[in-house]
Design an enzyme around this catalytic site. Structure first.
Site, short mmCIF file in Angstrom:
data_model
loop_
_atom_site.label_atom_id
_atom_site.label_comp_id
_atom_site.label_asym_id
_atom_site.label_seq_id
_atom_site.Cartn_x
_atom_site.Cartn_y
_atom_site.Cartn_z
CB SER A 177 -0.85 -0.05 1.26
OG SER A 177 -1.43 1.20 1.49
CB SER A 178 0.53 4.64 -1.34
OG SER A 178 -0.76 4.88 -0.85
CB CYS A 179 -0.02 3.75 4.22
SG CYS A 179 -0.19 2.01 4.52
CE1 TYR A 204 -3.62 -2.49 6.00
CE2 TYR A 204 -2.66 -0.52 5.05
CZ TYR A 204 -3.37 -1.69 4.91
OH TYR A 204 -3.84 -2.06 3.66
CE LYS A 220 -1.27 -4.53 3.45
NZ LYS A 220 -1.61 -5.70 2.65
CG HIS A 268 -10.25 3.30 2.08
ND1 HIS A 268 -10.40 1.99 1.72
CD2 HIS A 268 -9.14 3.35 2.86
CE1 HIS A 268 -9.41 1.28 2.26
NE2 HIS A 268 -8.64 2.08 2.94
CD1 TRP A 310 -15.38 13.62 9.36
CD2 TRP A 310 -14.06 11.82 9.42
NE1 TRP A 310 -16.00 12.69 10.12
CE2 TRP A 310 -15.21 11.58 10.18
CE3 TRP A 310 -13.07 10.84 9.32
CZ2 TRP A 310 -15.41 10.36 10.84
CZ3 TRP A 310 -13.26 9.64 9.96
CH2 TRP A 310 -14.43 9.42 10.72
N1 LIG Z 1 -8.63 -0.44 -0.89
C1 LIG Z 1 -7.57 0.33 -1.13
O1 LIG Z 1 -7.67 1.54 -1.37
C2 LIG Z 1 -6.20 -0.28 -1.16
C3 LIG Z 1 -5.14 0.56 -1.50
C4 LIG Z 1 -3.85 0.04 -1.52
C5 LIG Z 1 -3.66 -1.28 -1.19
N2 LIG Z 1 -4.71 -2.07 -0.87
C6 LIG Z 1 -4.41 -3.46 -0.52
O2 LIG Z 1 -5.19 -4.38 -1.23
C7 LIG Z 1 -5.47 -5.50 -0.41
C8 LIG Z 1 -6.97 -5.77 -0.40
O3 LIG Z 1 -7.66 -4.62 0.01
P1 LIG Z 1 -9.24 -4.46 -0.20
O4 LIG Z 1 -9.51 -3.01 -0.20
O5 LIG Z 1 -9.69 -5.32 -1.32
O6 LIG Z 1 -9.78 -5.05 1.18
P2 LIG Z 1 -11.25 -5.64 1.55
O7 LIG Z 1 -12.24 -5.17 0.55
O8 LIG Z 1 -11.46 -5.32 2.97
O9 LIG Z 1 -11.08 -7.19 1.37
C9 LIG Z 1 -10.22 -7.91 2.19
C10 LIG Z 1 -10.48 -9.38 2.02
O10 LIG Z 1 -9.60 -10.05 2.91
C11 LIG Z 1 -10.25 -11.17 3.41
N3 LIG Z 1 -9.78 -11.46 4.76
C12 LIG Z 1 -9.66 -10.59 5.80
N4 LIG Z 1 -9.25 -11.24 6.91
C13 LIG Z 1 -9.14 -12.56 6.55
C14 LIG Z 1 -8.76 -13.72 7.24
N5 LIG Z 1 -8.44 -13.69 8.55
N6 LIG Z 1 -8.76 -14.90 6.57
C15 LIG Z 1 -9.09 -14.95 5.27
N7 LIG Z 1 -9.44 -13.88 4.55
C16 LIG Z 1 -9.47 -12.69 5.19
C17 LIG Z 1 -11.74 -10.87 3.44
O11 LIG Z 1 -12.40 -12.08 3.15
P3 LIG Z 1 -13.99 -12.37 3.43
O12 LIG Z 1 -14.74 -11.39 2.57
O13 LIG Z 1 -14.19 -13.77 3.00
O14 LIG Z 1 -14.21 -12.13 4.90
C18 LIG Z 1 -11.89 -9.81 2.35
O15 LIG Z 1 -12.49 -10.34 1.20
C19 LIG Z 1 -4.90 -5.18 0.96
O16 LIG Z 1 -3.66 -5.80 1.10
C20 LIG Z 1 -4.70 -3.69 0.94
O17 LIG Z 1 -3.62 -3.28 1.72
C21 LIG Z 1 -5.97 -1.60 -0.86
#
Ligand SMILES: NC(=O)c1ccc[n+]([C@@H]2O[C@H](COP(=O)([O-])OP(=O)(O)OC[C@H]3O[C@@H](n4cnc5c(N)ncnc54)[C@H](OP(=O)(O)O)[C@@H]3O)[C@@H](O)[C@H]2O)c1
Length: 306
Positions: free
Chosen positions: A108-110, A137, A141, A180, A203
């Site tokens: 992540s960019s953070c 967090y 990462k 977010h 915010w």
């Molecule tokens: N969203 C952003 O803006 C963003 C930006 C930069 C990087 N990222 C990175 O992209 C990745 C995914 O982010 P996202 O936004 O897609 O997150 P998300 O929508 O919250 O999805 C996270 C997924 O992780 C699964 N998960 C969480 N805890 C778990 C566990 N204990 N065991 C198995 N599965 C688990 C969940 O599965 P279930 O649905 O089955 O519970 C969920 O589907 C992360 O690494 C994040 O750092 C995201």
């Protein structure tokens, strides 16, 4: 990746994971391995080990993580560091153990220092202090990146790490408790429009600059990098342009069709003053985003309306 290779997408119901599944299915990959967190809790080392032993995936994409906005990161720092450290450790170690050919880890960019020179180059990693609001967090990462690089160095694996900017799109979380900034704005403007509220309270000061990438573009970049990039060099994924949160609010308000005022609650934390990734490495490999911000917000609002 061949069409019938066994590809495990961890976290396939999330924002990024669901976009990865759409993108892989679009290019004909039929052998996707998917488990919800209820079926396989990736914090459980024994269960994760048994899963990898029995399924033996050939490729792994890690989109499973504990993810949230400033507020959630502030309230649940222990969950953010513990869950992310243990999920990535279990998956990366088991992937090495069963001989996964290639793995993609989502950072992540953070991970970059709070005051890194903008736009942020990949080389800024570990050159300064992190933003305190999401430090636990970010540390988890950074550990994920170092796990990939260490397994590559010691065991000759091909585990790549990518650093996406802020993502948004279909499948986003619109729950105000832990969403977010962009989906939270869509929710607030929509609610204000339907209740005919005279103003929307947002915010912070509106002055921080942020970059946003539509999640289907992000998935496309991941698939591109799975075929075009090897080894330990981390790669930023973004658009290369940013806007102020105030400009973002104007765009979301326009898309949603809200005509009231915006009031800024400057008692709330702003986070980093600017976060724009330098994407010249990715551009140099030949990948560029295709969905512009206003168009992406329209798609996201349409998905929100259902
Ligand atoms: N969203 C952003 O803006 C963003 C930006 C930069 C990087 N990222 C990175 O992209 C990745 C995914 O982010 P996202 O936004 O897609 O997150 P998300 O929508 O919250 O999805 C996270 C997924 O992780 C699964 N998960 C969480 N805890 C778990 C566990 N204990 N065991 C198995 N599965 C688990 C969940 O599965 P279930 O649905 O089955 O519970 C969920 O589907 C992360 O690494 C994040 O750092 C995201």
């Amino acid at each position: 990746m061949d069409k019938d290779d066994r590809i495990y997408v961890a976290g396939h119901r999330g924002l990024v994971g669901s976009a990865l599944v759409r993108r892989l299915e679009q290019s004909g990959h039929k052998n996707l391995i998917l488990r919800t967190s209820a079926e396989l809790d990736l914090r459980d080392q024994v269960a994760t080990c048994a899963f990898f032993e029995s399924i033996r995936p050939e490729y792994v994409l890690i989109a499973a993580a504990k993810v949230g906005g400033i507020q959630a990161n502030n309230i649940y720092p222990a969950d953010f560091i513990y869950d992310n450290l243990i999920i990535e450790t279990n998956i990366i170690h088991e992937s090495w153990r069963v001989g996964v050919k290639k793995l993609l880890f989502l950072g992540s960019s953070c991970i970059y220092p709070r005051l890194a020179a903008q736009p942020i180059r990949e080389s800024a990693l570990l050159t300064g202090e992190l933003e305190p609001t999401n430090e636990p967090y970010a540390i988890a990462k950074i550990a994920g990146i170092k796990l990939c690089q260490s397994y590559n160095r010691q065991y000759g694996t091909n585990f790549i790490s990518v650093m996406p900017t802020n993502l948004y799109g279909r499948g986003d979380n619109f729950d105000l408790e832990n969403s977010h900034v962009l989906p939270a704005m869509i929710r607030k403007f929509h609610d204000a429009k339907t209740s005919r509220a005279p103003f929307v309270m947002l915010w912070g000061t509106g002055s921080p600059r942020r970059e946003f990438l539509y999640v289907d573009d992000m998935a496309d970049a991941c698939v591109f990098l799975m075929t075009r990039h090897d080894g330990s060099q981390i790669v930023n994924i973004g658009t290369g342009t940013d806007i102020t949160i105030r400009e973002l609010a104007e765009t979301v308000g326009r898309v949603v069709g809200y005509e009231g005022d915006v009031v800024w609650d400057s008692s709330k934390l702003d986070g980093m003053p600017q976060k724009l990734l330098d994407v010249s490495l990715l551009h140099g490999m030949g990948w560029r985003h295709s969905v512009e911000l206003e168009d992406g917000i329209r798609k996201t609002y349409a998905a929100f309306l259902g």
